[in-house]
Design a protein around this motif. Structure first.
Motif, PDB file in Angstrom:
ATOM      1  N   LEU A  58     -61.653 -52.082  -6.707  1.00  0.00           N
ATOM      2  CA  LEU A  58     -62.741 -51.674  -5.552  1.00  0.00           C
ATOM      3  C   LEU A  58     -63.897 -52.902  -5.195  1.00  0.00           C
ATOM      4  O   LEU A  58     -64.550 -52.821  -3.979  1.00  0.00           O
ATOM      5  CB  LEU A  58     -63.680 -50.506  -5.871  1.00  0.00           C
ATOM      6  N   ASN A  59     -63.521 -53.791  -6.157  1.00  0.00           N
ATOM      7  CA  ASN A  59     -64.477 -55.188  -5.905  1.00  0.00           C
ATOM      8  C   ASN A  59     -63.901 -55.815  -4.950  1.00  0.00           C
ATOM      9  O   ASN A  59     -64.697 -56.901  -4.321  1.00  0.00           O
ATOM     10  CB  ASN A  59     -64.881 -55.793  -7.086  1.00  0.00           C
ATOM     11  N   GLN A  60     -62.335 -55.829  -4.590  1.00  0.00           N
ATOM     12  CA  GLN A  60     -62.102 -56.465  -3.488  1.00  0.00           C
ATOM     13  C   GLN A  60     -62.477 -56.294  -2.148  1.00  0.00           C
ATOM     14  O   GLN A  60     -62.895 -55.104  -1.828  1.00  0.00           O
ATOM     15  CB  GLN A  60     -60.535 -56.353  -3.772  1.00  0.00           C
ATOM     16  N   PRO A  61     -62.106 -57.022  -1.193  1.00  0.00           N
ATOM     17  CA  PRO A  61     -62.530 -56.891   0.280  1.00  0.00           C
ATOM     18  C   PRO A  61     -61.734 -55.698   0.762  1.00  0.00           C
ATOM     19  O   PRO A  61     -60.631 -55.642   0.303  1.00  0.00           O
ATOM     20  CB  PRO A  61     -62.174 -58.344   1.155  1.00  0.00           C
ATOM     21  N   PHE A  62     -62.127 -54.953   1.729  1.00  0.00           N
ATOM     22  CA  PHE A  62     -61.619 -53.761   2.299  1.00  0.00           C
ATOM     23  C   PHE A  62     -60.206 -54.040   2.826  1.00  0.00           C
ATOM     24  O   PHE A  62     -59.342 -53.560   2.493  1.00  0.00           O
ATOM     25  CB  PHE A  62     -62.560 -53.114   3.584  1.00  0.00           C
ATOM     26  N   MET A  63     -59.996 -55.159   3.334  1.00  0.00           N
ATOM     27  CA  MET A  63     -58.642 -55.496   4.036  1.00  0.00           C
ATOM     28  C   MET A  63     -57.679 -55.873   3.031  1.00  0.00           C
ATOM     29  O   MET A  63     -56.545 -55.582   3.208  1.00  0.00           O
ATOM     30  CB  MET A  63     -58.524 -56.460   5.116  1.00  0.00           C
ATOM     31  N   ALA A  64     -58.272 -56.477   2.112  1.00  0.00           N
ATOM     32  CA  ALA A  64     -57.465 -56.768   0.784  1.00  0.00           C
ATOM     33  C   ALA A  64     -57.110 -55.340   0.142  1.00  0.00           C
ATOM     34  O   ALA A  64     -55.637 -55.250  -0.320  1.00  0.00           O
ATOM     35  CB  ALA A  64     -58.027 -57.914  -0.050  1.00  0.00           C
ATOM     36  N   GLN A  65     -57.659 -54.513  -0.031  1.00  0.00           N
ATOM     37  CA  GLN A  65     -57.216 -53.242  -0.528  1.00  0.00           C
ATOM     38  C   GLN A  65     -56.274 -52.524   0.439  1.00  0.00           C
ATOM     39  O   GLN A  65     -55.255 -51.932  -0.052  1.00  0.00           O
ATOM     40  CB  GLN A  65     -58.546 -52.258  -0.616  1.00  0.00           C
ATOM     41  N   TYR A  66     -56.675 -52.644   1.683  1.00  0.00           N
ATOM     42  CA  TYR A  66     -55.718 -52.026   2.668  1.00  0.00           C
ATOM     43  C   TYR A  66     -54.251 -52.550   2.579  1.00  0.00           C
ATOM     44  O   TYR A  66     -53.259 -51.735   2.611  1.00  0.00           O
ATOM     45  CB  TYR A  66     -56.506 -52.055   4.114  1.00  0.00           C
ATOM     46  N   PHE A  67     -54.192 -53.854   2.703  1.00  0.00           N
ATOM     47  CA  PHE A  67     -52.825 -54.422   2.563  1.00  0.00           C
ATOM     48  C   PHE A  67     -52.014 -54.392   1.372  1.00  0.00           C
ATOM     49  O   PHE A  67     -50.916 -54.154   1.581  1.00  0.00           O
ATOM     50  CB  PHE A  67     -52.982 -55.895   3.007  1.00  0.00           C
ATOM     51  N   ALA A  68     -52.772 -54.048   0.348  1.00  0.00           N
ATOM     52  CA  ALA A  68     -52.276 -53.806  -1.071  1.00  0.00           C
ATOM     53  C   ALA A  68     -51.621 -52.446  -0.827  1.00  0.00           C
ATOM     54  O   ALA A  68     -50.580 -52.205  -1.533  1.00  0.00           O
ATOM     55  CB  ALA A  68     -53.184 -53.879  -2.074  1.00  0.00           C
ATOM     56  N   PHE A  69     -52.281 -51.376  -0.235  1.00  0.00           N
ATOM     57  CA  PHE A  69     -51.869 -50.112  -0.142  1.00  0.00           C
ATOM     58  C   PHE A  69     -50.736 -50.201   0.839  1.00  0.00           C
ATOM     59  O   PHE A  69     -49.535 -49.451   0.485  1.00  0.00           O
ATOM     60  CB  PHE A  69     -52.998 -49.266   0.744  1.00  0.00           C
TER      61      PHE A  69
END
Length: 307
Positions: A58-69
């Motif tokens: 959760l410490n990653q930027p939002f878009m990084a989390q989104y693209f990982a998803f």
């Protein structure tokens, strides 16, 4: 036809992108999962919370989390649940069949009730039977599904003790949740069947069939119903897709181990991966059903390909 298919597929991809992006952003407004996990652990510092967020990604930027998803979506890998560490794909695989079975049973109940009532209302147009059926359909539309579910539980489980109040264990456990959703759907489907039959009964071939001396049941069920079946089947198919996403409350009332219950629990626990995966899978199925219907229409009616 190729251009039509490409256009519809691109539209479906865009809808999925918008839905997943919106859901990914919205669920992060529900609170901090690190605080939920830290509850009951006594005193906890900001450094401890930071370590939890880092472990959860959760410490990653939002878009990084989104693209990982999105990357995991292509291989059906939604990560692990924040609560317990179970792979989310396993939770989805266990809950989705239960939801699909309940949605299918609800649709069958609705079809069994709505087709005869809709035909009766069309045949008795303007008469007391038509008025009574239309009034009942309006009453059905006014019932909140959770209220109807609770009333059925009070009557058939607590008072009469005929049916189990919750859970999924055998045929008897399907009856009340399927009837609950089936009645709500019937309120709309009766009017749809009535309208379709009214248009069909005014056709010339129906008058010819009656002139030949065919029985009224053959005229209605063999000729009229068959010829208005295509739009009805299409609507029922789309309704099945909508059922998958709209059955959350009923599942919760009956403690049904489906996608709705899984999503409800994930909201309370702020379990981002589970909630995100549930909404995404249901969205994909709804979009997929609509895409199949669009393509089928394009194959049957060339005029639609130009739209």
């Amino acid at each position: 036809m190729a251009g039509f298919l490409i256009k519809r597929v691109l539209q479906a991809v865009f809808v999925v992108f918008v839905v997943t992006l919106t859901v990914s952003f919205a669920i992060r407004l529900t609170g901090d999962p690190a605080l939920m996990l830290a509850q009951g652990a006594g005193s906890i510092t900001e450094e401890d919370l930071a370590r939890i967020r880092e472990a959860l990604g959760l410490n990653q930027p939002f878009m990084a989390q989104y693209f990982a998803f999105i990357k995991g979506l292509f291989v059906f890998d939604f990560g692990r649940s924040f609560m317990g560490g179970t792979p989310v794909s396993q939770l989805i695989a266990a809950a989705l069949p239960a939801t699909m079975m309940l949605a299918f049973a609800s649709l069958i109940v609705s079809i069994i009730i709505s087709i005869p009532l809709g035909i009766k209302a069309a045949v008795a147009r303007g008469k007391w039977a038509d008025q009574a059926i239309r009034i009942l359909s309006l009453v059905g539309l006014s019932f909140p599904n959770f209220w109807l579910a609770i009333m059925l539980v009070l009557l058939f489980s607590i008072t009469l003790k005929w049916l189990p109040p919750s859970g999924m264990d055998g045929f008897a456990s399907f009856i009340m949740p399927a009837v609950t959703m089936g009645i709500i759907l019937t309120a709309t489907n009766v009017r749809l069947v009535r309208t379709a039959m009214l248009e069909t009964l005014q056709s010339q071939y129906i008058m010819v069939a009656r002139a030949k001396g065919l029985s009224e049941s053959k005229v209605l069920y063999k000729h009229a119903l068959r010829n208005c079946a295509i739009p009805l089947i299409t609507y029922f198919g789309l309704q099945f897709g909508g059922l998958l996403g709209g059955i959350v409350v009923v599942e919760r009332v009956f403690n049904w181990p489906g996608m709705g219950t899984l999503a409800f629990d994930a909201v309370g626990a702020r379990d981002y991966p589970v909630l995100q995966a549930v909404i995404t899978v249901l969205s994909l199925m709804i979009v997929g059903v609509n895409l199949i219907v669009d393509i089928a229409y394009g194959l049957v009616d060339p005029r639609i390909r130009t739209e």
